[in-house]
Design a protein around this motif. Structure first.
Motif, PDB file in Angstrom:
ATOM      1  N   LEU A  67       0.867  -1.180   0.000  1.00  0.00           N
ATOM      2  CA  LEU A  67       0.000   0.000   0.000  1.00  0.00           C
ATOM      3  C   LEU A  67       0.899   1.223   0.000  1.00  0.00           C
ATOM      4  CD1 LEU A  67      -2.852   1.287   0.287  1.00  0.00           C
ATOM      5  CD2 LEU A  67      -2.501   1.185   2.761  1.00  0.00           C
ATOM      6  N   LEU A  68       0.889   1.954  -1.109  1.00  0.00           N
ATOM      7  CA  LEU A  68       1.752   3.128  -1.288  1.00  0.00           C
ATOM      8  C   LEU A  68       0.874   4.374  -1.273  1.00  0.00           C
ATOM      9  CD1 LEU A  68       4.518   4.379  -1.960  1.00  0.00           C
ATOM     10  CD2 LEU A  68       4.016   3.932  -4.374  1.00  0.00           C
ATOM     11  N   VAL A  69       1.048   5.200  -0.263  1.00  0.00           N
ATOM     12  CA  VAL A  69       0.151   6.342  -0.039  1.00  0.00           C
ATOM     13  C   VAL A  69       0.890   7.648  -0.316  1.00  0.00           C
ATOM     14  CG1 VAL A  69      -1.338   7.515   1.614  1.00  0.00           C
ATOM     15  CG2 VAL A  69      -1.121   5.030   1.683  1.00  0.00           C
ATOM     16  N   ASP A  70       0.245   8.511  -1.121  1.00  0.00           N
ATOM     17  CA  ASP A  70       0.798   9.824  -1.452  1.00  0.00           C
ATOM     18  C   ASP A  70      -0.310  10.862  -1.260  1.00  0.00           C
ATOM     19  OD1 ASP A  70       2.310  11.955  -2.557  1.00  0.00           O
ATOM     20  OD2 ASP A  70       1.450  11.564  -4.533  1.00  0.00           O
ATOM     21  N   VAL A  71      -0.351  11.442  -0.074  1.00  0.00           N
ATOM     22  CA  VAL A  71      -1.378  12.443   0.242  1.00  0.00           C
ATOM     23  C   VAL A  71      -0.678  13.780   0.473  1.00  0.00           C
ATOM     24  CG1 VAL A  71      -3.278  13.085   1.761  1.00  0.00           C
ATOM     25  CG2 VAL A  71      -2.829  10.673   1.292  1.00  0.00           C
ATOM     26  N   SER A 109      12.756  11.593  -2.102  1.00  0.00           N
ATOM     27  CA  SER A 109      13.137  10.479  -2.993  1.00  0.00           C
ATOM     28  C   SER A 109      14.641  10.260  -3.037  1.00  0.00           C
ATOM     29  CB  SER A 109      12.599  10.698  -4.412  1.00  0.00           C
ATOM     30  OG  SER A 109      13.249  11.778  -5.060  1.00  0.00           O
ATOM     31  N   SER A 110      15.329  10.648  -1.958  1.00  0.00           N
ATOM     32  CA  SER A 110      16.787  10.496  -1.935  1.00  0.00           C
ATOM     33  C   SER A 110      17.212   9.116  -1.440  1.00  0.00           C
ATOM     34  CB  SER A 110      17.407  11.562  -1.026  1.00  0.00           C
ATOM     35  OG  SER A 110      16.888  11.471   0.297  1.00  0.00           O
ATOM     36  N   GLU A 111      16.296   8.399  -0.783  1.00  0.00           N
ATOM     37  CA  GLU A 111      16.591   7.069  -0.279  1.00  0.00           C
ATOM     38  C   GLU A 111      15.444   6.136  -0.621  1.00  0.00           C
ATOM     39  OE1 GLU A 111      17.284   7.271   3.883  1.00  0.00           O
ATOM     40  OE2 GLU A 111      19.107   8.482   3.716  1.00  0.00           O
ATOM     41  N   LEU A 112      15.719   4.841  -0.561  1.00  0.00           N
ATOM     42  CA  LEU A 112      14.663   3.862  -0.771  1.00  0.00           C
ATOM     43  C   LEU A 112      13.655   3.961   0.368  1.00  0.00           C
ATOM     44  CD1 LEU A 112      16.784   0.792  -1.935  1.00  0.00           C
ATOM     45  CD2 LEU A 112      15.404   2.315  -3.354  1.00  0.00           C
ATOM     46  N   LEU A 113      12.398   3.720   0.052  1.00  0.00           N
ATOM     47  CA  LEU A 113      11.338   3.863   1.049  1.00  0.00           C
ATOM     48  C   LEU A 113      11.441   2.775   2.119  1.00  0.00           C
ATOM     49  CD1 LEU A 113       8.229   4.652  -1.179  1.00  0.00           C
ATOM     50  CD2 LEU A 113       9.749   6.255  -0.012  1.00  0.00           C
ATOM     51  N   LYS A 114      11.079   3.153   3.322  1.00  0.00           N
ATOM     52  CA  LYS A 114      11.027   2.206   4.430  1.00  0.00           C
ATOM     53  C   LYS A 114       9.577   2.060   4.874  1.00  0.00           C
ATOM     54  CE  LYS A 114      15.679   3.316   6.027  1.00  0.00           C
ATOM     55  NZ  LYS A 114      16.508   3.832   7.138  1.00  0.00           N
ATOM     56  N   PRO A 115       9.123   0.837   5.117  1.00  0.00           N
ATOM     57  CA  PRO A 115       7.720   0.618   5.476  1.00  0.00           C
ATOM     58  C   PRO A 115       7.340   1.279   6.795  1.00  0.00           C
ATOM     59  CG  PRO A 115       8.791  -1.435   4.825  1.00  0.00           C
ATOM     60  CD  PRO A 115       9.876  -0.417   5.001  1.00  0.00           C
ATOM     61  N   GLU A 170       9.216   7.149  -8.768  1.00  0.00           N
ATOM     62  CA  GLU A 170      10.397   6.747  -7.999  1.00  0.00           C
ATOM     63  C   GLU A 170       9.995   5.853  -6.823  1.00  0.00           C
ATOM     64  OE1 GLU A 170      11.456  10.640  -9.996  1.00  0.00           O
ATOM     65  OE2 GLU A 170       9.701   9.742  -9.030  1.00  0.00           O
ATOM     66  N   SER A 171       8.848   6.147  -6.224  1.00  0.00           N
ATOM     67  CA  SER A 171       8.388   5.358  -5.079  1.00  0.00           C
ATOM     68  C   SER A 171       7.977   3.955  -5.514  1.00  0.00           C
ATOM     69  CB  SER A 171       7.215   6.071  -4.397  1.00  0.00           C
ATOM     70  OG  SER A 171       7.620   7.326  -3.883  1.00  0.00           O
ATOM     71  N   ILE A 172       7.335   3.856  -6.673  1.00  0.00           N
ATOM     72  CA  ILE A 172       6.994   2.540  -7.200  1.00  0.00           C
ATOM     73  C   ILE A 172       8.256   1.742  -7.499  1.00  0.00           C
ATOM     74  CG2 ILE A 172       5.971   1.336  -9.175  1.00  0.00           C
ATOM     75  CD1 ILE A 172       3.867   3.564  -9.283  1.00  0.00           C
ATOM     76  N   GLN A 173       9.243   2.402  -8.063  1.00  0.00           N
ATOM     77  CA  GLN A 173      10.525   1.740  -8.311  1.00  0.00           C
ATOM     78  C   GLN A 173      11.132   1.239  -7.002  1.00  0.00           C
ATOM     79  OE1 GLN A 173      14.111   4.129  -9.157  1.00  0.00           O
ATOM     80  NE2 GLN A 173      14.264   2.989 -11.094  1.00  0.00           N
ATOM     81  N   SER A 174      11.046   2.053  -5.968  1.00  0.00           N
ATOM     82  CA  SER A 174      11.625   1.693  -4.671  1.00  0.00           C
ATOM     83  C   SER A 174      10.981   0.441  -4.085  1.00  0.00           C
ATOM     84  CB  SER A 174      11.480   2.866  -3.691  1.00  0.00           C
ATOM     85  OG  SER A 174      11.928   2.496  -2.403  1.00  0.00           O
ATOM     86  N   VAL A 175       9.651   0.390  -4.032  1.00  0.00           N
ATOM     87  CA  VAL A 175       8.986  -0.766  -3.429  1.00  0.00           C
ATOM     88  C   VAL A 175       9.152  -2.012  -4.303  1.00  0.00           C
ATOM     89  CG1 VAL A 175       7.344   0.649  -2.154  1.00  0.00           C
ATOM     90  CG2 VAL A 175       6.730  -0.191  -4.433  1.00  0.00           C
ATOM     91  N   ARG A 225      15.103   6.327 -16.291  1.00  0.00           N
ATOM     92  CA  ARG A 225      15.815   6.296 -15.008  1.00  0.00           C
ATOM     93  C   ARG A 225      14.931   5.776 -13.872  1.00  0.00           C
ATOM     94  NH1 ARG A 225      18.179  11.130 -17.024  1.00  0.00           N
ATOM     95  NH2 ARG A 225      16.604  12.403 -15.986  1.00  0.00           N
ATOM     96  N   VAL A 226      13.627   5.911 -14.008  1.00  0.00           N
ATOM     97  CA  VAL A 226      12.750   5.509 -12.901  1.00  0.00           C
ATOM     98  C   VAL A 226      12.004   4.210 -13.187  1.00  0.00           C
ATOM     99  CG1 VAL A 226      12.403   7.878 -12.113  1.00  0.00           C
ATOM    100  CG2 VAL A 226      10.816   6.896 -13.786  1.00  0.00           C
TER     101      VAL A 226
END
Length: 276
Positions: A67-71, A109-115, A170-175, A225-226
């Motif tokens: 579940l990737l949330v962008d609010v 978006s400088s680091e990979l996402l952490k849950p 970028e967030s989709i790429q990360s997860v 790139r993404v």
């Protein structure tokens, strides 16, 4: 002529024979019962899974849902309620031993996402019986270690970040790299649920200024790139409508995302407008 009565010796032999047969039958019954119990224990032990104490996840989950949330903007009252309804429904669809990973888009978006939280569904009392488990213990684990922590995490998801960037791609790429790619089995069902206004907003790709055509986006160096491997990944899109949706969120926006995800091997199975 009267038949001769059997001798005492022959009667004793017959009784001994019957007792021997009875003993063999009893032994056979015990052996059969032991075999049934042994097979049952083997099947239960084989089907049992060692679960992580905190996440309740086995080594190989039955499915993985991100579940990737962008609010970025505040939700309306109606949106908050519908969003909560959708979250509750999503939680109920997670199968036994299925993993749910909750994360939020990081504007930097400088680091990979952490849950924010990771939990697996341990099942409910209906999934086991007294023969192969402890229904009460399974139900308690489900309610206290799966449902309760997720509901607590869900309460903070509707809050607006106020960020001036939305690196959704970028967030989709990360997860995809951290949560989906490490799976040992390629047959494990994988899903990503994106909750967003879908307006990618970075220096390289900006849907606010002008919505590009699918070909323009997919052929750009910024998209290369993404992009990532989303082969076999199913997507749900929960679009949060903005007050200026008629100009910033046309139908072409969802079509653009459909093209972008398909170009990476994924597929949008459901596109939903959050009410309000």
């Amino acid at each position: 002529m009267r038949k001769p009565r059997p001798s005492r010796r022959s009667a004793a032999a017959a009784r001994a024979k019957r007792e021997t047969l009875k003993g063999w039958l009893q032994i056979s019954g015990v052996v059969a019962l032991t075999a049934v119990v042994g097979v049952t224990y083997f099947m239960v032990a084989k089907g049992a899974k060692a679960l992580d104490d905190e996440t309740l996840c086995p080594r190989e989950p039955s499915s993985v849902t991100v579940l990737l949330v962008d609010v970025t903007d505040p939700m309306t009252t109606a949106q908050k309620q519908d969003f909560q309804n959708q979250l509750d429904h999503l939680r109920r669809t997670i199968p036994r031993y299925g993993k749910l990973i909750v994360t939020k888009v990081d504007s930097s978006s400088s680091e990979l996402l952490k849950p924010i939280i990771v939990r697996c569904n341990p099942g409910t009392a209906t999934d086991v019986s007294e023969w192969n488990g402890n229904p009460r213990a399974v139900q308690e684990a489900h309610d206290q270690k799966f449902v309760a922590p997720l509901e607590a995490a869900f309460k903070d998801l509707s809050g607006a970040s106020g960020a001036d960037r939305s690196p959704i791609l970028e967030s989709i790429q990360s997860v995809a790299l951290t949560e989906l790619a490490p799976l040992e089995s390629s047959d494990t069902p994988r899903k990503v649920v994106v909750v967003s206004d879908l307006l990618q907003n970075t220096d390289a790709i900006n849907f606010y200024d002008r919505l590009p055509s699918p070909d323009e986006l997919l052929e750009s160096a910024a998209f290369r790139r993404v992009r990532t491997d989303l082969s076999g990944v199913q997507f749900e899109i929960w679009m949060l409508e903005r007050s200026d949706a008629t100009t910033t969120q046309p139908r072409a926006l969802v079509d653009l995302w459909d093209s972008a995800i398909a170009a990476q091997g994924g597929s949008i199975e459901r596109a939903y407008n959050v009410s309000g």
